[in-house]
Design a protein around this motif. Structure first.
Motif, mmCIF file in Angstrom:
data_model
loop_
_atom_site.group_PDB
_atom_site.id
_atom_site.type_symbol
_atom_site.label_atom_id
_atom_site.label_comp_id
_atom_site.label_asym_id
_atom_site.label_seq_id
_atom_site.Cartn_x
_atom_site.Cartn_y
_atom_site.Cartn_z
ATOM 1 N N THR A 141 3.858 1.369 -2.232
ATOM 2 C CA THR A 141 3.806 -0.071 -2.019
ATOM 3 C C THR A 141 4.899 -0.592 -1.094
ATOM 4 O OG1 THR A 141 5.131 -0.386 -4.037
ATOM 5 C CG2 THR A 141 2.726 -0.467 -4.270
ATOM 6 N N LYS A 142 5.670 0.302 -0.474
ATOM 7 C CA LYS A 142 6.728 -0.140 0.435
ATOM 8 C C LYS A 142 6.162 -0.260 1.855
ATOM 9 C CE LYS A 142 10.329 1.829 -2.506
ATOM 10 N NZ LYS A 142 11.483 2.759 -2.624
ATOM 11 N N ASP A 143 6.906 0.187 2.867
ATOM 12 C CA ASP A 143 6.419 0.093 4.244
ATOM 13 C C ASP A 143 5.134 0.909 4.396
ATOM 14 O OD1 ASP A 143 8.597 -1.453 4.901
ATOM 15 O OD2 ASP A 143 9.807 0.255 5.560
ATOM 16 N N ASP A 144 4.157 0.365 5.115
ATOM 17 C CA ASP A 144 2.863 1.025 5.314
ATOM 18 C C ASP A 144 2.256 1.440 3.975
ATOM 19 O OD1 ASP A 144 3.039 0.854 8.125
ATOM 20 O OD2 ASP A 144 4.281 2.661 8.181
ATOM 21 N N PRO A 145 1.864 0.474 3.134
ATOM 22 C CA PRO A 145 1.293 0.775 1.815
ATOM 23 C C PRO A 145 0.102 1.727 1.917
ATOM 24 C CG PRO A 145 1.707 -1.569 2.040
ATOM 25 C CD PRO A 145 1.896 -0.965 3.412
ATOM 26 N N SER A 146 -0.004 2.606 0.924
ATOM 27 C CA SER A 146 -1.092 3.576 0.945
ATOM 28 C C SER A 146 -1.375 4.112 -0.446
ATOM 29 C CB SER A 146 -0.753 4.742 1.879
ATOM 30 O OG SER A 146 0.367 5.468 1.368
ATOM 31 N N ILE A 147 -2.555 4.722 -0.573
ATOM 32 C CA ILE A 147 -2.922 5.464 -1.778
ATOM 33 C C ILE A 147 -2.881 6.927 -1.391
ATOM 34 C CG2 ILE A 147 -4.689 5.858 -3.532
ATOM 35 C CD1 ILE A 147 -5.828 3.088 -2.794
ATOM 36 N N ASP A 148 -1.998 7.687 -2.023
ATOM 37 C CA ASP A 148 -1.798 9.095 -1.671
ATOM 38 C C ASP A 148 -2.530 9.999 -2.657
ATOM 39 O OD1 ASP A 148 -0.137 7.919 0.160
ATOM 40 O OD2 ASP A 148 1.721 8.526 -0.829
ATOM 41 N N PHE A 149 -3.168 11.029 -2.108
ATOM 42 C CA PHE A 149 -3.900 11.975 -2.949
ATOM 43 C C PHE A 149 -4.027 13.300 -2.217
ATOM 44 C CE2 PHE A 149 -6.923 9.984 -0.188
ATOM 45 C CZ PHE A 149 -7.914 10.925 0.070
ATOM 46 N N TYR A 162 -0.807 -4.383 1.057
ATOM 47 C CA TYR A 162 -0.010 -4.450 -0.167
ATOM 48 C C TYR A 162 -0.779 -5.133 -1.300
ATOM 49 C CZ TYR A 162 3.669 -5.832 -3.413
ATOM 50 O OH TYR A 162 4.418 -6.025 -4.546
ATOM 51 N N LYS A 163 -1.524 -6.164 -0.962
ATOM 52 C CA LYS A 163 -2.236 -6.902 -2.009
ATOM 53 C C LYS A 163 -3.322 -6.051 -2.676
ATOM 54 C CE LYS A 163 -5.704 -9.038 1.037
ATOM 55 N NZ LYS A 163 -6.288 -10.319 1.492
ATOM 56 N N ASP A 164 -3.818 -5.021 -1.946
ATOM 57 C CA ASP A 164 -4.851 -4.156 -2.521
ATOM 58 C C ASP A 164 -4.329 -3.309 -3.674
ATOM 59 O OD1 ASP A 164 -6.901 -4.997 -0.854
ATOM 60 O OD2 ASP A 164 -6.410 -3.533 0.704
ATOM 61 N N ILE A 165 -3.035 -2.960 -3.626
ATOM 62 C CA ILE A 165 -2.491 -2.079 -4.671
ATOM 63 C C ILE A 165 -1.299 -2.696 -5.399
ATOM 64 C CG2 ILE A 165 -3.314 0.057 -3.628
ATOM 65 C CD1 ILE A 165 -0.528 0.467 -2.462
ATOM 66 N N LYS A 166 -1.080 -3.979 -5.177
ATOM 67 C CA LYS A 166 0.035 -4.657 -5.838
ATOM 68 C C LYS A 166 -0.056 -4.521 -7.351
ATOM 69 C CE LYS A 166 2.226 -9.191 -6.288
ATOM 70 N NZ LYS A 166 2.167 -10.627 -5.887
ATOM 71 N N ALA A 167 -1.277 -4.612 -7.894
ATOM 72 C CA ALA A 167 -1.477 -4.552 -9.343
ATOM 73 C C ALA A 167 -1.124 -3.191 -9.931
ATOM 74 C CB ALA A 167 -2.930 -4.888 -9.681
ATOM 75 N N TYR A 168 -1.075 -2.156 -9.070
ATOM 76 C CA TYR A 168 -0.794 -0.799 -9.549
ATOM 77 C C TYR A 168 0.661 -0.376 -9.300
ATOM 78 C CZ TYR A 168 -5.891 -0.779 -9.267
ATOM 79 O OH TYR A 168 -7.220 -1.087 -9.388
ATOM 80 N N LYS A 169 1.476 -1.303 -8.846
ATOM 81 C CA LYS A 169 2.850 -0.984 -8.447
ATOM 82 C C LYS A 169 3.639 -0.294 -9.552
ATOM 83 C CE LYS A 169 7.032 -3.142 -6.584
ATOM 84 N NZ LYS A 169 7.655 -4.428 -6.102
ATOM 85 N N ASP A 170 3.497 -0.783 -10.780
ATOM 86 C CA ASP A 170 4.261 -0.233 -11.907
ATOM 87 C C ASP A 170 3.408 0.652 -12.813
ATOM 88 O OD1 ASP A 170 6.625 -1.597 -11.114
ATOM 89 O OD2 ASP A 170 5.816 -3.448 -11.980
ATOM 90 N N GLU A 171 2.235 1.006 -12.345
ATOM 91 C CA GLU A 171 1.340 1.844 -13.145
ATOM 92 C C GLU A 171 1.592 3.319 -12.865
ATOM 93 O OE1 GLU A 171 -0.702 0.964 -15.413
ATOM 94 O OE2 GLU A 171 -1.212 -1.148 -15.094
ATOM 95 N N ASN A 172 1.192 4.150 -13.813
ATOM 96 C CA ASN A 172 1.262 5.606 -13.629
ATOM 97 C C ASN A 172 0.006 6.057 -12.890
ATOM 98 O OD1 ASN A 172 1.414 8.371 -13.775
ATOM 99 N ND2 ASN A 172 1.815 8.462 -15.964
ATOM 100 N N PRO A 173 0.141 6.591 -11.685
ATOM 101 C CA PRO A 173 -1.057 6.980 -10.916
ATOM 102 C C PRO A 173 -1.917 8.035 -11.621
ATOM 103 C CG PRO A 173 0.949 7.862 -9.928
ATOM 104 C CD PRO A 173 1.380 6.871 -10.960
ATOM 105 N N GLU A 174 -1.325 8.780 -12.540
ATOM 106 C CA GLU A 174 -2.091 9.805 -13.255
ATOM 107 C C GLU A 174 -3.126 9.200 -14.193
ATOM 108 O OE1 GLU A 174 0.633 12.379 -15.218
ATOM 109 O OE2 GLU A 174 1.513 13.164 -13.358
#
Length: 200
Positions: A141-149, A162-174
């Protein structure tokens, strides 16, 4: 009294310095074009294949650098011969090699990439849509926000706002899964049509 040979050398140096300034402007322009293409024109593509690295990236970049070296051969030889000392010559060699690679990457490399991505896009749009589910490695969620996999063992990321993944900022991606809708293109590359996130 200034000799004719001395005047010729000075004129030659001034001419090459003008070329050098022109080349720097061209590199800056090509960098701007490359950035615009990457962020606003390039289709969303995921995948990895060593053939792309070899034939599209390395081959075109090196070929372009060699071509530039041939084009500027006389000047490079002049700089190499007139500067004494191993250290200075090593610096000249490294400096102009990097310059040539950068120039080639942002010129021939960009056009080669654009041509390949167009061919990949044309191949993909005629393929059937596929659904894939992947484990999420990180929400960046920092510079150049992305979903990594990871896709088939290769690191991938989907660039998002950023707004697309803002809700997941403090979530566990697992705790989440990434759903992708893609179309198969050239080699092991896919055109990304859409993505969504769901809780496991």
């Amino acid at each position: 009294m200034i000799s004719k040979d001395s005047r010729s050398k000075r004129a030659y140096i001034r001419k090459e310095q003008k070329k050098e300034k022109l080349h720097y402007r061209i590199i800056i322009g090509l960098m701007i074009i490359s950035v615009i293409y990457h962020y606003f024109i390039s289709p969303d593509t995921i995948g990895s294949d060593p053939r792309y690295t070899t034939y599209i990236f390395i081959l075109h970049t090196v070929a372009g650098a060699i071509g530039l070296g041939v084009y500027r051969g006389q000047f490079l030889l002049y700089r190499f011969v007139t500067n004494k000392g191993i250290g200075i010559r090593a610096f000249i060699l490294v400096f102009y090699t990097i310059q040539g690679l950068l120039f080639s990457f942002f010129s021939i490399g960009t056009f080669a990439r654009a041509g390949w991505e167009y061919a990949n896009y044309q191949q993909a749009i005629h393929s059937s849509a596929e659904e894939h589910v992947y484990e999420i490695d990180r929400f960046w969620t920092k510079d150049d926000p992305s979903i990594d996999f990871y896709m088939d063992g290769h690191f991938e990321k989907i660039e998002v706002s950023y707004k697309d993944i803002k809700a997941y900022k403090d979530e566990n991606p697992e705790d989440f899964e990434l759903h992708l809708r893609t179309r198969k293109g050239i080699w092991n590359y896919y055109l990304l049509e859409s993505w969504s996130i769901s809780r496991k």
